[in-house]
Design an enzyme around this catalytic site. Structure first.
Site, short mmCIF file in Angstrom:
data_model
loop_
_atom_site.label_atom_id
_atom_site.label_comp_id
_atom_site.label_asym_id
_atom_site.label_seq_id
_atom_site.Cartn_x
_atom_site.Cartn_y
_atom_site.Cartn_z
N GLY A 156 0.92 -1.34 0.11
CA GLY A 156 0.04 0.07 0.05
C GLY A 156 0.85 1.23 0.02
O GLY A 156 0.29 2.22 0.09
N THR A 157 2.29 0.93 -0.09
CA THR A 157 3.11 2.03 0.04
C THR A 157 3.42 2.83 -1.43
O THR A 157 3.78 4.02 -1.31
CB THR A 157 4.46 1.52 0.56
OG1 THR A 157 4.71 0.67 -0.36
CG2 THR A 157 4.54 1.24 1.95
N ALA A 205 11.73 0.63 -2.17
CA ALA A 205 12.00 1.41 -3.31
C ALA A 205 13.40 1.43 -3.64
O ALA A 205 13.86 1.43 -4.78
CB ALA A 205 11.56 2.96 -2.77
N ASN A 213 8.50 9.61 -5.85
CA ASN A 213 7.17 10.00 -6.19
C ASN A 213 6.66 10.88 -5.08
O ASN A 213 6.55 10.47 -3.84
CB ASN A 213 6.26 8.84 -6.35
CG ASN A 213 4.73 9.18 -6.87
OD1 ASN A 213 3.99 9.55 -6.06
ND2 ASN A 213 4.52 9.09 -8.29
N LYS A 264 3.61 12.26 -4.22
CA LYS A 264 2.24 11.67 -3.72
C LYS A 264 2.60 10.40 -2.69
O LYS A 264 2.13 10.21 -1.61
CB LYS A 264 1.12 11.22 -4.61
CG LYS A 264 -0.08 10.48 -3.89
CD LYS A 264 -1.34 10.36 -5.07
CE LYS A 264 -2.03 11.66 -5.17
NZ LYS A 264 -3.38 11.27 -6.11
N GLN A 312 3.62 8.27 2.80
CA GLN A 312 4.40 7.42 3.74
C GLN A 312 5.01 8.28 5.01
O GLN A 312 4.80 7.75 6.22
CB GLN A 312 5.59 6.88 3.26
CG GLN A 312 5.15 5.69 2.16
CD GLN A 312 4.81 4.34 2.82
OE1 GLN A 312 5.30 3.70 3.79
NE2 GLN A 312 3.30 4.21 2.67
N GLY A 371 15.33 5.39 2.02
CA GLY A 371 14.15 4.49 2.44
C GLY A 371 13.05 5.76 2.88
O GLY A 371 13.76 6.89 3.54
N GLY A 406 9.79 4.63 4.28
CA GLY A 406 8.60 3.88 5.15
C GLY A 406 8.39 4.30 6.70
O GLY A 406 7.45 4.22 7.24
N GLU A 407 9.69 4.40 7.22
CA GLU A 407 9.45 4.30 8.67
C GLU A 407 10.17 5.52 9.50
O GLU A 407 9.63 5.83 10.61
CB GLU A 407 10.48 3.06 9.13
CG GLU A 407 10.13 1.88 8.25
CD GLU A 407 10.66 0.58 8.72
OE1 GLU A 407 10.63 0.27 9.87
OE2 GLU A 407 11.04 -0.09 8.00
MO1 MOS Z 1 8.85 -2.78 8.85
S1 MOS Z 1 8.90 -2.81 10.71
O1 MOS Z 1 10.65 -3.15 8.76
O2 MOS Z 1 7.79 -3.62 8.12
#
Ligand code: MOS
Length: 738
Positions: A465-466, A508, A629, A631, A636, A700, A702-703
């Site tokens: 969903g990322t 990514a 990207n 959006k 994220q 990265g 995501g986190e």
């Molecule tokens: Mo993440 S906690 O590495 O899915």
């Protein structure tokens, strides 16, 4: 790497997709999640969980359950097929109970309600043993992780401490948390027998189709090639779908025993325990500085719980080793064994929790030294990685502080707490540093020119969903100078070229270079075809002189000379032209260190009477390399910040101290933020490419958004109220009693 040597990677920014590749499929319901694949003759499995925290199962009387309507079969430790997985991973290989909620049986029936009803008829006798459940009481028994890790030393801590003029020595704590992706874990498993042995087909909600394939292959002793795992869409994961939990293996086991396909979906309440938790932490942090703010000592000892199944460390002290410079350093990460489910990765595992402790301690030190919190961080800025002294591949944290402070209006902050009032609301500002490591996993991709003019991109990764679909369509379009609308991306299928798990904010940076390289190679093959073909206007040209542009190959030296890709393929007997490429970390990876950075600011309004906290604004600026990207990348970051608000104010898994069961295993009592909790969130990315780390410049994303966020909020609450809450979540009672 190929990408570096060919067309400019900077081109990536020119073909931004402004919509999600998978957006329409998702909003129209065409996107299918693991449990939604129509499967003929499917039976439903329900996992039965232990109701004691420690002991053994003495007996299971399944007579009544077996007779219940619709029941096909019941698998227990007393009749389960023996699997070759060693140890207890809750797959019914022994009668040990190590936590309340542990899977101990599976009921397979015609429908889910029938399976669930039959499960209630099982008569289970236990031999109970005393359970270890009291973390604080057992803190004195904390031990080092069996595999080590988390321990580091630099300089002479005692000598550094002796020189200090300002010392902070506090304990910060964070609770157990559980992942709550929209899509719960789910698996559909079907067996078939072919000429080359037993074959298993699995739809699994996962962050790693290859990992699921490998674990199932080991468990059932069949070649990975005989296992087909599909997961075209993952409905969120955040870490809990990164590990192959018992339900995936149990679904396959159940399908074997029941001799029909089996669907196993975890209920929301089953998400609390059997599929991993973020362990709690108790972090003792000592910071010592000289009067000019220079850090002499950083000491971070973070203890977390670990299950009795296997060691897992929430590595909260890890980032302290590298975030700031200091003369001396000492870290450790001991474990307290408890009868609880396994710990696991949860968004920014280590950094999310550790940044709460460290960044609040920094705020306390800044106050003690009477130095602005940003200034204190700049004084101790790590120009290179303090661990081995390696240079950063790219670091623009200073710009993050400057830009975020400007957007936030930090200059309006009053350092002294409790000075800013609006009616009965106490207003406070706080900030923290955000950080997360950058990594890349080996990843392969195939890019194929089709006779109809479309381009197929296939990667054995998955999209949580990322935005993986979106950035891969964009990357291929970029490499080929074509319209992204003509790119078809297929993910989530183990028949595609393999890629790594989607975790650790690596996707990514791992998969985009592979797609870029495969596209470049496929383009080269196409050029070679045209060059060799006497009928092509490009016949006899050099590959260096040929480029792709909007569905054509043309000469760089004479753009008039061109031919459409479909014509070249048509003369090739309509055979698609394709190439596969694999990309991994650069060879000189040991000569630099790669990390993402950010600065996060919070404005809170605390009700002077009720102590209710509202997070009015969060402003973050991040250095995450290329923002591939806008959006999906910004989404994220926003998601991470929302989770930071959640961590600061809401989330907490509560364990019954006697029975060891999660008490609040539902959305009514395990609080995650709703729209009413989330106000203005302003996130920006510097978008400065890190080409040393990755030919496309991206790290990265995501986190990092969750990191620092809870600390910024806690620091803002202090600035508003003068009350320092060092234990998350920050609830009204804690502010009242602080
Ligand atoms: Mo993440 S906690 O590495 O899915």
């Amino acid at each position: 790497m190929i990408a570096q040597d060919h067309q400019s990677p900077a081109k990536l920014d020119t073909r931004q997709l402004d919509h999600r590749y998978d957006g329409i499929a998702k909003v129209t319901g065409r996107a299918k999640y693991a449990a939604e694949f129509p499967t003929e003759n499917v039976a439903y499995a329900y996992i039965v969980q232990a109701t004691i925290p420690a002991g053994t199962i003495a007996s299971i009387d399944q007579a009544a359950a077996t007779r219940a309507a619709g029941v096909h079969c019941i698998i227990t430790p007393f009749n389960a097929p023996k699997l070759t997985v060693p140890g207890n991973v809750n797959i019914l290989q022994d009668t040990n109970v190590l936590f309340n909620g542990q899977p101990i049986a599976v009921v397979i029936a015609r429908s889910l309600p029938e399976a669930e009803a039959a499960a209630k008829l099982l008569r289970i006798e236990y031999k109970e043993q005393p359970a270890k459940l009291d973390f604080n009481a057992l803190l004195k028994n904390a031990r080092a992780p069996k595999r080590g890790g988390g321990t580091s030393h630099r300089g002479d801590p005692a000598a550094s401490l002796a020189k200090a003029t300002a010392i902070i020595d506090q304990t910060y704590s964070t609770p157990i948390q559980n992942h709550n992706p929209m899509e719960p874990h789910a698996t559909i498993a079907s067996w078939s027998t072919g000429a080359d042995g037993d074959k298993l087909s699995v739809y699994d909600a996962t962050q790693g189709i290859s990992g699921a394939q490998g674990s199932l292959a080991r468990a059932f002793s069949i070649p990975p090639a005989n296992i087909h795992v599909q997961c075209p869409y993952t409905g969120g994961g955040f870490g809990c779908k990164g590990y192959v939990w018992s339900h995936t293996i149990l679904a396959a086991m159940a399908a074997k025993v029941a001799q029909r396909p089996v669907k196993l979906v975890l209920g929301r309440e089953q998400m609390f325990g059997p599929v991993g938790s973020r362990p709690n932490t108790s972090q003792r942090i000592k910071l010592a500085a000289s009067s000019d703010g220079k850090l002499l000592l950083q000491q971070h000892d973070s203890t977390c719980y670990t299950s009795l199944i296997s060691d897992w460390t929430e590595s909260a002290a890890g980032q302290t080793q590298l975030l700031y410079d200091s003369e001396s350093l000492s870290t450790s990460q001991p474990l307290v064994e408890l009868n609880l489910g396994m710990g696991t990765w949860m968004r920014a595992p280590g950094e999310a929790t550790g940044s709460f402790g460290l960044e609040v301690a920094f705020d306390e030190l800044a106050e003690k030294l009477n130095i602005d919190p940003i200034q204190l961080r700049l004084i101790n800025y790590a120009e290179k990685d303090p661990r081995q002294g390696l240079p950063w591949s790219s670091k623009h944290l200073r710009e993050c502080y400057t830009q975020a402070a400007e957007r936030f209006g930090w200059s309006k902050r009053t350092a002294q707490p409790g000075q800013h009032r609006e009616g009965n609301k106490l207003i406070g500002y706080g900030m923290a540093t955000a950080n997360y490591g950058a990594g890349r996993r080996p990843s392969s991709a195939v890019v194929r020119f089709l006779p109809n003019g479309r381009v197929f991109v296939g990667v054995g990764t998955q999209d949580l969903g990322t935005g993986t679909y979106t950035i891969l369509a964009q990357t291929a379009a970029d490499a080929l100078f074509m319209d992204p609308a003509l790119v078809d991306v297929k993910l989530g299928d183990t028949t595609l070229p393999p890629s790594g798990g989607s975790g650790g904010s690596t996707t990514a940076a791992s998969v985009c270079p592979a797609v870029y390289d495969a596209a470049t190679l496929a383009k080269l093959k196409l050029a070679q075809l045209a060059i060799a073909d006497t009928q092509s206007p490009l016949h006899g040209a050099t590959t260096e002189d040929i480029e792709t542009k909007d569905g054509k190959l043309c000469l760089k030296s004479n753009p008039e000379k061109s031919e459409t890709i479909t014509t070249i393929i048509a003369r090739n007997g309509n055979t698609p032209v394709e190439a596969t490429a694999t990309s991994e970390m650069p060879k000189d990876r040991d000569s630099f260190s790669s990390h993402s950075w950010g600065a996060i600011f919070a404005e809170v309004a605390v009700d002077a009477d009720t102590h209710m906290v509202h997070v009015r604004r969060m402003v973050g600026t991040y250095d995450i390399g290329t923002l591939i990207n806008t959006k999906t990348g910004t989404n994220q970051l926003i998601g991470g910040v929302v989770w930071g608000v959640s961590m600061a104010l809401h989330e907490e898994t509560l364990i019954d101290p006697t029975y060891g069961r999660t008490v609040n295993e539902n959305f009514a009592e395990y609080h995650v933020p709703v729209n009413a909790d989330i106000h203005e969130i302003d996130v920006t990315a510097l978008n400065i490419p890190d080409y040393k780390f990755n030919p496309l410049g991206s790290r990265g994303i995501g986190e990092i958004g969750i990191t620092g966020a809870a600390a910024a909020i806690s620091n803002a609450v202090y600035n508003a109220t003068g009350k320092r809450v060092r234990d998350l979540p920050i609830t009204l009672d804690k502010i009242m009693n602080a």
